[in-house]
Design a protein around this motif. Structure first.
Motif, short mmCIF file in Angstrom:
data_model
loop_
_atom_site.label_atom_id
_atom_site.label_comp_id
_atom_site.label_asym_id
_atom_site.label_seq_id
_atom_site.Cartn_x
_atom_site.Cartn_y
_atom_site.Cartn_z
N PHE A 1 5.60 0.87 13.02
CA PHE A 1 5.04 -0.02 12.00
C PHE A 1 5.76 -1.36 11.96
O PHE A 1 5.14 -2.42 11.89
N LEU B 1 4.25 -5.33 12.72
CA LEU B 1 4.25 -6.32 11.65
C LEU B 1 5.22 -7.47 11.88
O LEU B 1 4.96 -8.60 11.47
N ALA C 1 6.79 -10.18 4.67
CA ALA C 1 5.71 -9.64 5.49
C ALA C 1 5.36 -8.22 5.11
O ALA C 1 4.18 -7.85 5.02
N VAL C 2 6.38 -7.41 4.83
CA VAL C 2 6.14 -6.02 4.41
C VAL C 2 5.43 -5.99 3.05
O VAL C 2 4.51 -5.22 2.84
N HIS D 1 3.48 -8.31 1.75
CA HIS D 1 2.10 -8.75 1.93
C HIS D 1 1.26 -7.67 2.60
O HIS D 1 0.09 -7.48 2.25
N ALA D 2 1.83 -6.94 3.53
CA ALA D 2 1.10 -5.85 4.19
C ALA D 2 0.80 -4.74 3.18
O ALA D 2 -0.28 -4.15 3.23
N ALA E 1 -2.05 -5.84 0.95
CA ALA E 1 -3.32 -5.87 1.67
C ALA E 1 -3.93 -4.50 1.86
O ALA E 1 -5.12 -4.37 2.10
N ARG E 2 -3.14 -3.47 1.72
CA ARG E 2 -3.65 -2.11 1.94
C ARG E 2 -4.50 -1.69 0.82
O ARG E 2 -4.95 -1.56 -0.02
#
Length: 172
Positions: free
Chosen positions: A117, A121, A164-165, A167-168, A171-172
């Motif tokens: 993961f 990313l 980044a984590v 935001h990811a 987004a889920r």
């Protein structure tokens, strides 16, 4: 450990002809280290010191990435043997730990078929900084030393990775 994170190579290791003591025998200094038999006798104390300082963390990092003890041993021993073969060039590089880290991570990456993961990313350097800092619990200065990059770069990489984590996850 080597401190080249401020842009200068300040290795505590002796260079040949700079006051290092010649070992009693090649076997006494070199036979227990990967690639050691290939080293000229005057480089063995330097390489042994480097392996003593970095091998354990390389094993821990590789174990996290590979999740297989046998593969971990093979990869780390292979990386250190490759480093031994190129030791003279590595010693004369601007940052010995950066050369060694690139050698290790290249070998680890070659063993992985499917990226995890973090690597989907983040950049390689960001993902490695996250593993060293958060998974292995190392101090920032140690992460920077091991990777051979300035500490402010590591701080920036970790901040970007956190963002980044997050935001990811949103987004889920």
């Amino acid at each position: 450990m080597v401190n080249c994170t401020e842009g200068t190579h300040q290795a505590p290791f002796h260079r040949p002809g700079e006051g290092s003591l010649a070992p009693a025998s090649h076997a006494a200094q070199c036979d227990g280290i990967p690639g050691g038999k290939e080293l000229p006798i005057e480089l063995c104390p330097d390489f042994t010191a480097f392996c003593s300082a970095y091998r354990l963390i390389y094993l821990r990092y590789s174990q996290v990435r590979l999740r297989c003890q046998d593969a971990t041993q093979l990869v780390v021993d292979g990386a250190l043997a490759e480093l031994a073969r190129n030791w003279q060039a590595a010693l004369s590089s601007p940052c010995l730990p950066a050369v060694a880290w690139e050698t290790l991570t290249g070998r680890v990456g070659a063993r992985i078929r499917k990226p995890d993961f973090l690597r989907l990313l983040l950049s390689e350097q960001q993902a490695d900084a996250v593993i060293l800092r958060h998974r292995l619990g190392l101090e920032l200065r140690d992460v920077a030393q091991i990777m051979g990059v300035p500490q402010p770069v590591i701080i920036g990489q970790l901040r970007w990775a956190r963002s980044a984590v997050q935001h990811a996850a949103i987004a889920r």
